[in-house]
Scaffold this motif. Sequence first.
Motif, short mmCIF file in Angstrom:
data_model
loop_
_atom_site.label_atom_id
_atom_site.label_comp_id
_atom_site.label_asym_id
_atom_site.label_seq_id
_atom_site.Cartn_x
_atom_site.Cartn_y
_atom_site.Cartn_z
N SER A 73 0.83 -1.22 0.00
CA SER A 73 0.00 0.00 0.00
C SER A 73 0.85 1.26 0.00
O SER A 73 0.56 2.23 -0.71
CB SER A 73 -0.92 0.00 1.23
OG SER A 73 -1.81 -1.07 1.21
N LEU A 76 2.42 1.70 -3.46
CA LEU A 76 1.41 2.17 -4.41
C LEU A 76 1.05 3.63 -4.16
O LEU A 76 0.91 4.42 -5.10
CB LEU A 76 0.14 1.31 -4.30
CG LEU A 76 0.18 -0.07 -4.94
CD1 LEU A 76 -1.10 -0.83 -4.66
CD2 LEU A 76 0.39 0.05 -6.45
N TYR A 94 -7.34 1.29 -8.53
CA TYR A 94 -6.74 0.59 -7.40
C TYR A 94 -7.71 0.46 -6.22
O TYR A 94 -7.56 -0.43 -5.39
CB TYR A 94 -5.46 1.30 -6.93
CG TYR A 94 -4.26 0.98 -7.77
CD1 TYR A 94 -3.77 -0.32 -7.84
CD2 TYR A 94 -3.62 1.96 -8.51
CE1 TYR A 94 -2.66 -0.62 -8.62
CE2 TYR A 94 -2.51 1.66 -9.29
CZ TYR A 94 -2.04 0.37 -9.34
OH TYR A 94 -0.96 0.07 -10.12
N ALA A 154 -6.35 -1.86 -1.23
CA ALA A 154 -7.06 -0.68 -1.75
C ALA A 154 -7.34 0.34 -0.65
O ALA A 154 -7.01 1.53 -0.79
CB ALA A 154 -8.37 -1.12 -2.39
N THR A 157 -4.13 1.89 0.86
CA THR A 157 -3.50 2.82 -0.08
C THR A 157 -4.15 4.20 0.01
O THR A 157 -3.46 5.23 -0.01
CB THR A 157 -3.61 2.29 -1.52
OG1 THR A 157 -2.97 1.01 -1.60
CG2 THR A 157 -2.96 3.25 -2.50
#
Length: 277
Positions: A73, A76, A94, A154, A157
């Motif tokens: 995470s 990203l 994402y 997800a 992040t």
Amino acid sequence: MTFPAVLLFFMFHTFPVIKGVFYSFTNWRGYGEWDFVGFKNYLNLFKDDRVFHAYGFTIQFAIIATLLVNVISLLLALGLNAKIKFRNTLRGIYFLPNILSVVIVGYIFNYLFAHFIPQISEKMGIISLSKNILGDPSLAWIGVLLVAVWQAVAFNTILYLSGLQTIPTDLYEAASIDGAGVWKKFWSVTFPMIAAFFTINMVLAMKSFLMVFDHIMALTGGGPGTSTESIALLIYRGGFEGGEFAFQSANAVVYFVFIVVISIIQIRFLQRREVDM
């Protein structure tokens, strides 16, 4: 005006919890008559090998998943925070796994692990992936781990992206003037500034993975055998399907205390590191 909300919370949360704690001191099977047995259920928990296996599996799963989710995470988030084309579109893509139903995701990946991946691997000559790993007692947990991490990344992040937005650009400009490289900027500027978000992500991820249930239920059902049976799944099966309502109520109480203790330890340790930074 808060009374209706408080009443509903008490009816559907607090009262069932109190009732569960009460039944943990009985021998109730979920039906019929019952008698008080004191701490017998709690003592029997420490004699049950299946309970120990479930705790061992869940703790191992939660630690590995929490570390993977936070590392992926953060990487990203750093990439999505950079000035690249279609940045907002990529952020939306994402985040998609987070809004999908866990059960639907589980069944889709169940099909992929059982049919798609073995067929592709067989054609490519990759023998190790030419079988359904969910059917292997020593590898099934890896399949569950991959799906759980993929979906959890997800949300984490997004939290890291929120933290990165709070960092003033002046700090990076000053670091560049001082000759700091990419790694030095991350370790001396970025990570200390998002330390609070790191704490939140670690605590939430650990709590979520300690309570893992849906992914296992959809992918393996706790199998093969009991190789992927988590604590939550054991409580559900034993309490509602195995006639062990009182015993698993005691397990649920211990489980709750365990999660609270782990969360408190995490918060205190990570917050201490925030101060040190």
